[in-house]
Design a protein around this motif. Structure first.
Motif, PDB file in Angstrom:
ATOM      1  N   HIS A  68       0.908  -1.254  -0.069  1.00 58.05           N
ATOM      2  CA  HIS A  68      -0.123   0.041   0.001  1.00 58.05           C
ATOM      3  C   HIS A  68       0.628   1.159  -0.058  1.00 58.05           C
ATOM      4  O   HIS A  68       0.246   2.102  -0.307  1.00 58.05           O
ATOM      5  N   ASN A  69       2.249   1.225   0.289  1.00 59.35           N
ATOM      6  CA  ASN A  69       2.834   2.346   0.258  1.00 59.35           C
ATOM      7  C   ASN A  69       3.014   2.918  -1.049  1.00 59.35           C
ATOM      8  O   ASN A  69       3.618   4.081  -1.069  1.00 59.35           O
ATOM      9  N   ASP A  70       2.844   2.334  -1.941  1.00 60.16           N
ATOM     10  CA  ASP A  70       2.631   2.678  -3.522  1.00 60.16           C
ATOM     11  C   ASP A  70       1.715   3.741  -3.719  1.00 60.16           C
ATOM     12  O   ASP A  70       1.650   4.505  -4.654  1.00 60.16           O
ATOM     13  N   ARG A  71       0.770   3.850  -2.851  1.00 60.44           N
ATOM     14  CA  ARG A  71      -0.629   4.501  -3.060  1.00 60.44           C
ATOM     15  C   ARG A  71      -0.948   5.138  -1.715  1.00 60.44           C
ATOM     16  O   ARG A  71      -1.720   4.689  -0.857  1.00 60.44           O
ATOM     17  N   PRO A  72      -0.627   6.261  -1.462  1.00 56.32           N
ATOM     18  CA  PRO A  72      -0.743   7.209  -0.320  1.00 56.32           C
ATOM     19  C   PRO A  72      -2.269   7.263   0.014  1.00 56.32           C
ATOM     20  O   PRO A  72      -2.969   7.478  -1.111  1.00 56.32           O
ATOM     21  N   ALA A  73      -2.635   7.008   1.211  1.00 55.30           N
ATOM     22  CA  ALA A  73      -4.171   7.138   1.367  1.00 55.30           C
ATOM     23  C   ALA A  73      -4.269   7.064   2.722  1.00 55.30           C
ATOM     24  O   ALA A  73      -3.418   6.898   3.684  1.00 55.30           O
ATOM     25  N   THR A  74      -5.536   7.623   3.331  1.00 58.40           N
ATOM     26  CA  THR A  74      -5.877   7.842   4.531  1.00 58.40           C
ATOM     27  C   THR A  74      -7.100   6.794   4.762  1.00 58.40           C
ATOM     28  O   THR A  74      -8.011   7.093   3.796  1.00 58.40           O
ATOM     29  N   VAL A  75      -7.119   5.719   5.704  1.00 60.38           N
ATOM     30  CA  VAL A  75      -8.173   4.784   5.710  1.00 60.38           C
ATOM     31  C   VAL A  75      -8.650   4.865   7.278  1.00 60.38           C
ATOM     32  O   VAL A  75      -7.806   5.394   8.205  1.00 60.38           O
ATOM     33  N   LEU A  76      -9.861   4.527   7.303  1.00 56.59           N
ATOM     34  CA  LEU A  76     -10.654   4.657   8.752  1.00 56.59           C
ATOM     35  C   LEU A  76     -10.648   3.133   8.794  1.00 56.59           C
ATOM     36  O   LEU A  76     -11.506   2.559   8.277  1.00 56.59           O
ATOM     37  N   VAL A  77     -10.244   2.696  10.257  1.00 59.96           N
ATOM     38  CA  VAL A  77     -10.432   1.269  10.438  1.00 59.96           C
ATOM     39  C   VAL A  77     -11.002   1.488  12.178  1.00 59.96           C
ATOM     40  O   VAL A  77     -10.131   1.866  12.880  1.00 59.96           O
ATOM     41  N   ARG A  78     -12.243   0.987  12.385  1.00 59.27           N
ATOM     42  CA  ARG A  78     -12.614   1.045  13.687  1.00 59.27           C
ATOM     43  C   ARG A  78     -12.320   2.285  14.551  1.00 59.27           C
ATOM     44  O   ARG A  78     -11.926   2.599  15.579  1.00 59.27           O
ATOM     45  N   GLY A  79     -12.657   3.409  13.682  1.00 58.71           N
ATOM     46  CA  GLY A  79     -12.256   4.802  14.478  1.00 58.71           C
ATOM     47  C   GLY A  79     -10.702   5.119  14.517  1.00 58.71           C
ATOM     48  O   GLY A  79     -10.355   6.209  14.910  1.00 58.71           O
ATOM     49  N   PHE A  80      -9.902   4.288  14.211  1.00 54.62           N
ATOM     50  CA  PHE A  80      -8.281   4.565  13.766  1.00 54.62           C
ATOM     51  C   PHE A  80      -8.154   5.324  12.476  1.00 54.62           C
ATOM     52  O   PHE A  80      -8.566   4.827  11.490  1.00 54.62           O
ATOM     53  N   VAL A  81      -7.643   6.365  12.576  1.00 51.42           N
ATOM     54  CA  VAL A  81      -7.278   7.119  11.457  1.00 51.42           C
ATOM     55  C   VAL A  81      -5.930   6.714  10.833  1.00 51.42           C
ATOM     56  O   VAL A  81      -4.869   7.259  11.648  1.00 51.42           O
ATOM     57  N   HIS A 138      -2.996   7.053   8.025  1.00 50.67           N
ATOM     58  CA  HIS A 138      -2.268   7.846   6.900  1.00 50.67           C
ATOM     59  C   HIS A 138      -1.167   6.905   6.375  1.00 50.67           C
ATOM     60  O   HIS A 138      -0.185   7.034   7.079  1.00 50.67           O
ATOM     61  N   GLN A 139      -1.499   6.079   5.480  1.00 43.51           N
ATOM     62  CA  GLN A 139      -0.423   5.242   4.751  1.00 43.51           C
ATOM     63  C   GLN A 139       0.790   6.122   4.031  1.00 43.51           C
ATOM     64  O   GLN A 139       0.164   6.782   3.312  1.00 43.51           O
ATOM     65  N   GLY A 140       1.874   5.746   4.224  1.00 42.42           N
ATOM     66  CA  GLY A 140       2.902   6.511   3.422  1.00 42.42           C
ATOM     67  C   GLY A 140       2.981   7.947   3.731  1.00 42.42           C
ATOM     68  O   GLY A 140       3.337   8.646   2.640  1.00 42.42           O
ATOM     69  N   TRP A 141       2.571   8.289   4.959  1.00 42.86           N
ATOM     70  CA  TRP A 141       2.590   9.934   5.319  1.00 42.86           C
ATOM     71  C   TRP A 141       4.102  10.304   5.348  1.00 42.86           C
ATOM     72  O   TRP A 141       4.374  11.370   4.600  1.00 42.86           O
ATOM     73  N   LEU A 142       5.132   9.515   5.556  1.00 41.21           N
ATOM     74  CA  LEU A 142       6.520   9.858   5.507  1.00 41.21           C
ATOM     75  C   LEU A 142       7.142   9.183   4.169  1.00 41.21           C
ATOM     76  O   LEU A 142       7.224   8.153   4.319  1.00 41.21           O
ATOM     77  N   ASP A 143       7.783  10.044   3.406  1.00 44.39           N
ATOM     78  CA  ASP A 143       8.497   9.598   2.288  1.00 44.39           C
ATOM     79  C   ASP A 143       9.888   8.941   2.922  1.00 44.39           C
ATOM     80  O   ASP A 143      10.397   9.215   4.002  1.00 44.39           O
ATOM     81  N   TRP A 145      -2.148  -4.202   8.282  1.00 48.71           N
ATOM     82  CA  TRP A 145      -0.545  -4.200   7.979  1.00 48.71           C
ATOM     83  C   TRP A 145      -0.401  -2.569   8.412  1.00 48.71           C
ATOM     84  O   TRP A 145      -0.756  -1.561   7.827  1.00 48.71           O
ATOM     85  N   LEU A 146       0.690  -2.224   9.369  1.00 46.47           N
ATOM     86  CA  LEU A 146       1.475  -0.824   9.575  1.00 46.47           C
ATOM     87  C   LEU A 146       2.623  -1.063   8.808  1.00 46.47           C
ATOM     88  O   LEU A 146       3.436  -2.093   9.050  1.00 46.47           O
ATOM     89  N   GLN A 147       2.977  -0.124   7.742  1.00 44.29           N
ATOM     90  CA  GLN A 147       4.186  -0.117   7.039  1.00 44.29           C
ATOM     91  C   GLN A 147       5.215   1.008   7.537  1.00 44.29           C
ATOM     92  O   GLN A 147       4.523   2.008   7.927  1.00 44.29           O
ATOM     93  N   SER A 148       6.349   0.941   7.043  1.00 49.79           N
ATOM     94  CA  SER A 148       7.301   2.077   7.176  1.00 49.79           C
ATOM     95  C   SER A 148       6.668   3.387   6.680  1.00 49.79           C
ATOM     96  O   SER A 148       6.649   3.385   5.164  1.00 49.79           O
ATOM     97  N   GLY A 149       6.694   4.348   7.201  1.00 54.08           N
ATOM     98  CA  GLY A 149       6.205   5.860   6.981  1.00 54.08           C
ATOM     99  C   GLY A 149       4.699   6.024   7.116  1.00 54.08           C
ATOM    100  O   GLY A 149       4.127   6.921   6.995  1.00 54.08           O
TER     101      GLY A 149
END
Ligand code: MD3
Ligand code: FE
Length: 212
Positions: free
Chosen positions: A9-22, A24-29, A167-171
């Motif tokens: 998913h880091n190829d596609r920066p996105a903000t997703v909501l899961v169970r009230g958790f926000v 931000h995928q790929g926030w840091l380059d 999944w939580l990824q780097s950034g």
């Protein structure tokens, strides 16, 4: 396969909501991640990682240290926020690179007083728990993931209820506020060796909290 099972998913920066958790995928380059790791090396030089034990004497698999006014410590006396590292020295300041993420994402009224640094080596995990040692649950908690990807599990505010994982990824940067602030959460496992950010592998998670 769902969106949350896709480890690319880091190829596609996105903000997703899961169970009230926000999330931000790929926030840091990559350059921002590398700069933050350099700042964290200085934090760890001043306040070395230590292996906490639970109040019941069980060693935790995650190694920890902190920056800021308070650090989170656990030993046979219990777990708590403390003004000093177990060695007796004050915690180093929270790096500006880390504070700026808080300002950009949370839009700070208050700044965090604790930056907990969790290091996950191969096989390390963190059981489901709530974070409730802080004075004001109205203040959000922010987490920054660096290095190997990790399976983050989240439930509701009652122990034993249904859970989901992501999944939580780097950034990636995640914010817990509102009802999610008191949700049960943990790290099932890390996928060791899936990132080359840290030369010897592993995962660093930063958790920023307002404590007082
Ligand atoms: C949800 N750390 O240090 S960060 C912790 O990846 C902790 O090291 C995990 O849980 C880690 O307490 C998860 C995501 C996180 C952090 C704090 C939260 C989720 C949270 C506080 C409240 C609710
Ligand atoms: Fe937690």
């Amino acid at each position: 396969m769902s969106l949350f099972d896709d480890p690319s998913h880091n190829d596609r920066p996105a903000t997703v909501l899961v169970r009230g958790f926000v999330l931000h995928q790929g926030w840091l380059d990559r350059p921002a991640q590398e700069a933050m790791v350099a700042d964290l090396r200085a934090v760890i030089a001043a306040a070395p990682l230590f292996s906490p034990v639970t109040p019941w004497g069980k060693p935790m698999s995650v190694r920890m240290t902190s920056a800021g006014k308070y650090g989170w410590v656990s030993d046979r006396r219990g777990y708590r926020y403390a003004a000093n590292h177990p060695a007796g020295t004050p915690w180093p300041p929270i790096p500006e690179s880390v504070l700026s993420v808080w300002r950009d994402v949370v839009g700070a009224v208050r700044l965090p007083e604790c930056c907990l640094v969790n290091f996950y080596g191969e096989g390390a995990r963190m059981g489901l728990h709530q974070d409730r040692d802080e004075a004001d649950f109205g203040q959000p908690v922010l987490s920054i993931s660096l290095g190997d990807r990790a399976r983050f599990r989240m439930g509701g505010t009652e122990r034993g209820g249904p859970t989901e994982s992501v999944w939580l990824q780097s950034g990636d940067v995640m914010v817990m506020g509102g009802p999610a602030r008191l949700a049960y959460h943990g790290i099932d496992r890390i996928d060791f060796g899936t990132s080359d950010l840290l030369p010897r592998g592993g995962r660093i998670n930063l958790t920023l909290r307002v404590v007082d």
